[in-house]
Motif scaffolding. Sequence first.
Motif, PDB file in Angstrom:
ATOM      1  N   LYS A 134      17.426  77.034  37.971  1.00  0.00           N
ATOM      2  CA  LYS A 134      18.142  76.293  39.019  1.00  0.00           C
ATOM      3  C   LYS A 134      18.981  75.184  38.401  1.00  0.00           C
ATOM      4  CE  LYS A 134      17.418  74.309  43.599  1.00  0.00           C
ATOM      5  NZ  LYS A 134      16.420  73.957  44.643  1.00  0.00           N
ATOM      6  N   ASN A 135      18.442  74.556  37.366  1.00  0.00           N
ATOM      7  CA  ASN A 135      19.164  73.497  36.655  1.00  0.00           C
ATOM      8  C   ASN A 135      20.419  74.054  35.993  1.00  0.00           C
ATOM      9  OD1 ASN A 135      19.568  70.877  35.518  1.00  0.00           O
ATOM     10  ND2 ASN A 135      18.704  71.617  33.593  1.00  0.00           N
ATOM     11  N   ILE A 136      20.300  75.237  35.373  1.00  0.00           N
ATOM     12  CA  ILE A 136      21.469  75.885  34.753  1.00  0.00           C
ATOM     13  C   ILE A 136      22.548  76.121  35.802  1.00  0.00           C
ATOM     14  CG2 ILE A 136      22.327  78.008  33.669  1.00  0.00           C
ATOM     15  CD1 ILE A 136      19.636  78.304  32.282  1.00  0.00           C
ATOM     16  N   GLN A 137      22.152  76.650  36.942  1.00  0.00           N
ATOM     17  CA  GLN A 137      23.124  76.982  37.974  1.00  0.00           C
ATOM     18  C   GLN A 137      23.776  75.743  38.570  1.00  0.00           C
ATOM     19  OE1 GLN A 137      20.513  79.568  40.382  1.00  0.00           O
ATOM     20  NE2 GLN A 137      21.926  81.230  39.878  1.00  0.00           N
ATOM     21  N   THR A 138      23.045  74.648  38.621  1.00  0.00           N
ATOM     22  CA  THR A 138      23.608  73.391  39.130  1.00  0.00           C
ATOM     23  C   THR A 138      24.662  72.850  38.174  1.00  0.00           C
ATOM     24  OG1 THR A 138      21.531  72.841  40.242  1.00  0.00           O
ATOM     25  CG2 THR A 138      23.075  71.038  39.845  1.00  0.00           C
ATOM     26  N   ILE A 139      24.353  72.863  36.888  1.00  0.00           N
ATOM     27  CA  ILE A 139      25.265  72.316  35.877  1.00  0.00           C
ATOM     28  C   ILE A 139      26.470  73.233  35.675  1.00  0.00           C
ATOM     29  CG2 ILE A 139      25.472  71.760  33.404  1.00  0.00           C
ATOM     30  CD1 ILE A 139      22.504  70.899  33.533  1.00  0.00           C
ATOM     31  N   ALA A 140      26.239  74.545  35.714  1.00  0.00           N
ATOM     32  CA  ALA A 140      27.316  75.509  35.452  1.00  0.00           C
ATOM     33  C   ALA A 140      27.639  76.303  36.709  1.00  0.00           C
ATOM     34  CB  ALA A 140      26.910  76.432  34.314  1.00  0.00           C
ATOM     35  N   SER A 141      27.820  75.605  37.801  1.00  0.00           N
ATOM     36  CA  SER A 141      27.980  76.274  39.096  1.00  0.00           C
ATOM     37  C   SER A 141      29.255  77.106  39.193  1.00  0.00           C
ATOM     38  CB  SER A 141      27.962  75.230  40.222  1.00  0.00           C
ATOM     39  OG  SER A 141      28.979  74.256  40.006  1.00  0.00           O
ATOM     40  N   ASN A 142      30.290  76.719  38.473  1.00  0.00           N
ATOM     41  CA  ASN A 142      31.563  77.440  38.556  1.00  0.00           C
ATOM     42  C   ASN A 142      31.809  78.351  37.359  1.00  0.00           C
ATOM     43  OD1 ASN A 142      32.330  76.141  41.005  1.00  0.00           O
ATOM     44  ND2 ASN A 142      32.928  74.327  39.835  1.00  0.00           N
ATOM     45  N   ALA A 143      30.784  78.526  36.542  1.00  0.00           N
ATOM     46  CA  ALA A 143      30.951  79.302  35.305  1.00  0.00           C
ATOM     47  C   ALA A 143      30.545  80.752  35.522  1.00  0.00           C
ATOM     48  CB  ALA A 143      30.122  78.688  34.197  1.00  0.00           C
ATOM     49  N   LYS A 144      31.040  81.606  34.614  1.00  0.00           N
ATOM     50  CA  LYS A 144      30.604  83.000  34.590  1.00  0.00           C
ATOM     51  C   LYS A 144      29.408  83.073  33.650  1.00  0.00           C
ATOM     52  CE  LYS A 144      30.863  87.476  35.312  1.00  0.00           C
ATOM     53  NZ  LYS A 144      30.469  88.059  36.608  1.00  0.00           N
ATOM     54  N   ILE A 145      28.220  83.118  34.223  1.00  0.00           N
ATOM     55  CA  ILE A 145      27.010  83.105  33.396  1.00  0.00           C
ATOM     56  C   ILE A 145      26.104  84.272  33.758  1.00  0.00           C
ATOM     57  CG2 ILE A 145      27.045  80.601  33.065  1.00  0.00           C
ATOM     58  CD1 ILE A 145      24.829  80.387  35.168  1.00  0.00           C
ATOM     59  N   PHE A 146      25.356  84.702  32.767  1.00  0.00           N
ATOM     60  CA  PHE A 146      24.318  85.710  32.952  1.00  0.00           C
ATOM     61  C   PHE A 146      23.014  85.092  32.453  1.00  0.00           C
ATOM     62  CE2 PHE A 146      28.137  88.314  32.445  1.00  0.00           C
ATOM     63  CZ  PHE A 146      28.015  89.204  33.510  1.00  0.00           C
ATOM     64  N   ILE A 147      22.027  85.019  33.323  1.00  0.00           N
ATOM     65  CA  ILE A 147      20.722  84.487  32.936  1.00  0.00           C
ATOM     66  C   ILE A 147      19.776  85.659  32.763  1.00  0.00           C
ATOM     67  CG2 ILE A 147      18.813  82.987  33.584  1.00  0.00           C
ATOM     68  CD1 ILE A 147      20.823  81.346  35.223  1.00  0.00           C
ATOM     69  N   GLN A 148      19.294  85.810  31.554  1.00  0.00           N
ATOM     70  CA  GLN A 148      18.537  87.005  31.184  1.00  0.00           C
ATOM     71  C   GLN A 148      17.037  86.713  31.201  1.00  0.00           C
ATOM     72  OE1 GLN A 148      20.254  88.040  27.403  1.00  0.00           O
ATOM     73  NE2 GLN A 148      22.288  88.372  28.254  1.00  0.00           N
ATOM     74  N   THR A 149      16.396  87.194  32.244  1.00  0.00           N
ATOM     75  CA  THR A 149      14.947  87.089  32.370  1.00  0.00           C
ATOM     76  C   THR A 149      14.393  88.493  32.498  1.00  0.00           C
ATOM     77  OG1 THR A 149      15.117  84.937  33.476  1.00  0.00           O
ATOM     78  CG2 THR A 149      13.051  86.147  33.719  1.00  0.00           C
ATOM     79  N   ASP A 150      13.618  88.905  31.514  1.00  0.00           N
ATOM     80  CA  ASP A 150      13.096  90.278  31.491  1.00  0.00           C
ATOM     81  C   ASP A 150      11.581  90.240  31.254  1.00  0.00           C
ATOM     82  OD1 ASP A 150      12.708  92.979  31.287  1.00  0.00           O
ATOM     83  OD2 ASP A 150      13.801  93.229  29.393  1.00  0.00           O
ATOM     84  N   ILE A 151      10.822  90.188  32.342  1.00  0.00           N
ATOM     85  CA  ILE A 151       9.367  90.076  32.205  1.00  0.00           C
ATOM     86  C   ILE A 151       8.762  91.357  31.640  1.00  0.00           C
ATOM     87  CG2 ILE A 151       9.108  88.326  34.009  1.00  0.00           C
ATOM     88  CD1 ILE A 151       8.249  90.598  35.911  1.00  0.00           C
TER      89      ILE A 151
END
Length: 463
Positions: A134-151
Amino acid sequence: MMSDGLFDEFHPVTAKQWKQLIQFELKGADYNETLIWKTNEGILVRPFYTSEDFKPFPGPSSLNAHWRIGQTIFVADVKRSHSKAVKAIENGAESIKFVIPSEDVSIHILLENIDLKNTVIHFELQFLSEAFIKNIQTIASNAKIFIQTDIIGNLVRSGNWYHSLNADFAKCMHITAQTKTFYVDASIYQNAGANMVQQLAYAIAHATEYLDKMSDDDTLYSMFKTTAGAQVSMVFNVSVGTNYFFEIAKLRALRLLWRTIANTYGINPHCHILALPSKRNKTIYESNTNLLRTTTECMSAIIGGADTIVNMPFDGLHKKSNTFSERLARNQLLILKHESWLSKVNNPADGAYYIETLTNQLAEKALVLFKDVEANGGFLKQLKEGTIQRKIKESAAKEQQQFETAETVLLGTNKFPNTKETLKNTLELYPFVKTKPRKTLIEPIIERRLAEKMEQARLKMEE
């Protein structure tokens, strides 16, 4: 069309006529034994292919030429990692993959002064935290990002869940709702020795476990349906080896398989492929030869339609991160993109009879294996029973034997080695599998290079 009438003076030649001519030129040698070879995937490779192999002929694959040059940065020190990212972007990187080891990393400092409008950012988290994401998305709200979570990827590698099956999946689904992204790290299967059919089937089976969990949640599922989920992404992290044409076909087959599965679930059929060279065929002796391997592997990834390509430094197995080798790795991609013009042509593999045939054969065989996995309880159940691990180890053992008998050649290692080269006193990193006995829920899948045993013997001889 300009080509109308251009070839009228040439009579069409059938595949049967070509084969008859080849058999004549063989002067009695057996056609099948001489010219047809069988791969580890069970595919028979013929000496030629024609349009007669297709009914109907495949249409455009809808890939584009706008692939990005990526660079991986492990964030051990936030300020140094930020500085490295800024310099990498200045020198041609178009995408940065940050590997985040803990929640202590400051995303604000890490992304400071980075052009987030034009730079795609991948975050690979080695932990599970909704708050951090959530912190990443708040700081980089307008960016093209991929958050990789693979349990599941963590389970495959470590043999354990982060917490437990139910807790991990609950967090994963909440994170997926935030990020609108699924992530599957399929590189582990290639680096552990799986053949290409296994790599594709297990990648899709791995992804399907997430889709099954998602479909149990009506709210989440409605978010991902095709009509509402145009921005939802499936990210596959894929390792690419040196079997040039087969690797091109492998990536094309992955898209084909994902499209089939996604359409079945009614979700976005597009996927983002992040490709990187295999570690399995890399060597510490004569490490300059790794430059040749990674160049062809990156070319396969480009022509196969990868979206982001992250090259690996030629000496990354046994040397700490350094500016020289990282610059070389980045420059290999810059040359392929701007001097070889591999970013100027859409779908360059489309219509190539050989590649189209391989694509279909790999996809068909992988689909059969995928259905077998699903019929026997699914990917997680087969991991728990050890079936997936056993099949990968069988494939790896076969490949290892081919290497040890020099049927598979790694130049500078099992053929034409430089026996005067010594490394024992210059190793900065331990380049072999590290073992740490511990209790696990399942047997982990272990990445292992082909040359490890031979290299260990050579190092011992240096003593």
